[in-house]
Design a protein around this motif. Structure first.
Motif, short mmCIF file in Angstrom:
data_model
loop_
_atom_site.label_atom_id
_atom_site.label_comp_id
_atom_site.label_asym_id
_atom_site.label_seq_id
_atom_site.Cartn_x
_atom_site.Cartn_y
_atom_site.Cartn_z
N GLU A 22 25.57 0.74 -16.61
CA GLU A 22 25.19 -0.29 -15.64
C GLU A 22 24.92 -1.58 -16.41
O GLU A 22 23.93 -1.68 -17.14
CB GLU A 22 23.95 0.13 -14.87
CG GLU A 22 24.13 1.39 -14.05
CD GLU A 22 22.83 1.85 -13.40
OE1 GLU A 22 21.99 1.00 -13.05
OE2 GLU A 22 22.66 3.06 -13.26
N ALA A 23 25.80 -2.56 -16.23
CA ALA A 23 25.71 -3.82 -16.98
C ALA A 23 24.37 -4.52 -16.77
O ALA A 23 23.80 -5.08 -17.71
CB ALA A 23 26.86 -4.73 -16.60
N ALA A 24 23.85 -4.51 -15.55
CA ALA A 24 22.58 -5.18 -15.28
C ALA A 24 21.44 -4.55 -16.06
O ALA A 24 20.55 -5.24 -16.56
CB ALA A 24 22.28 -5.16 -13.78
N LYS A 25 21.47 -3.24 -16.17
CA LYS A 25 20.44 -2.53 -16.92
C LYS A 25 20.53 -2.86 -18.42
O LYS A 25 19.51 -3.04 -19.08
CB LYS A 25 20.59 -1.02 -16.69
CG LYS A 25 19.45 -0.19 -17.16
CD LYS A 25 19.61 1.25 -16.70
CE LYS A 25 18.40 2.06 -17.06
NZ LYS A 25 18.48 3.44 -16.58
N VAL A 26 21.74 -2.95 -18.93
CA VAL A 26 21.94 -3.31 -20.34
C VAL A 26 21.40 -4.71 -20.59
O VAL A 26 20.72 -4.95 -21.59
CB VAL A 26 23.43 -3.20 -20.74
CG1 VAL A 26 23.66 -3.78 -22.14
CG2 VAL A 26 23.90 -1.75 -20.67
N GLU A 27 21.69 -5.64 -19.69
CA GLU A 27 21.21 -7.02 -19.85
C GLU A 27 19.68 -7.07 -19.84
O GLU A 27 19.07 -7.73 -20.67
CB GLU A 27 21.77 -7.90 -18.75
CG GLU A 27 21.44 -9.35 -18.92
CD GLU A 27 22.11 -10.23 -17.89
OE1 GLU A 27 21.53 -11.29 -17.58
OE2 GLU A 27 23.19 -9.87 -17.40
N ALA A 62 22.54 -2.02 -25.30
CA ALA A 62 21.75 -3.25 -25.40
C ALA A 62 21.66 -3.71 -26.85
O ALA A 62 21.81 -4.90 -27.15
CB ALA A 62 20.37 -3.03 -24.80
N CYS A 63 21.43 -2.77 -27.75
CA CYS A 63 21.35 -3.12 -29.18
C CYS A 63 22.70 -3.61 -29.70
O CYS A 63 22.76 -4.57 -30.47
CB CYS A 63 20.85 -1.93 -29.99
SG CYS A 63 19.08 -1.63 -29.78
#
Length: 81
Positions: A22-27, A62-63
């Motif tokens: 989920e891109a939003a969660k990664v951001e 994220a990292c």
């Protein structure tokens, strides 16, 4: 458990797991990690000359998005069924 700092390019993410990103969660996690550091190491297991992600896929991504070359990990045993 001992924390290991493992290069992100040595961590394998199985194909079914990749579909859960989920891109939003990664951001959101990227911003938090940038401000506070990685608070909870991810979990990996050993397998075929590499590490396989068990828990923390979004933290790993994220990292990577932040340009990190290594991430803190716990090495856990593979689940036996």
């Amino acid at each position: 458990m001992k924390i290991h700092n493992i290069p992100v390019d040595e961590i394998y993410v199985p194909a079914p797991r990749r579909k859960t990103l989920e891109a939003a969660k990664v951001e959101e996690l990227s911003e938090d990690i940038l401000e506070n550091g990685l608070q909870r190491p991810i979990q990996v297991r050993t397998g075929k000359d590499r590490y396989v992600i068990v828990e923390g896929y979004h933290r790993l991504q994220a990292c990577i998005a932040l340009g990190e070359e290594a991430i803190d990990c716990y090495i856990v045993q593979a689940k036996k069924f």
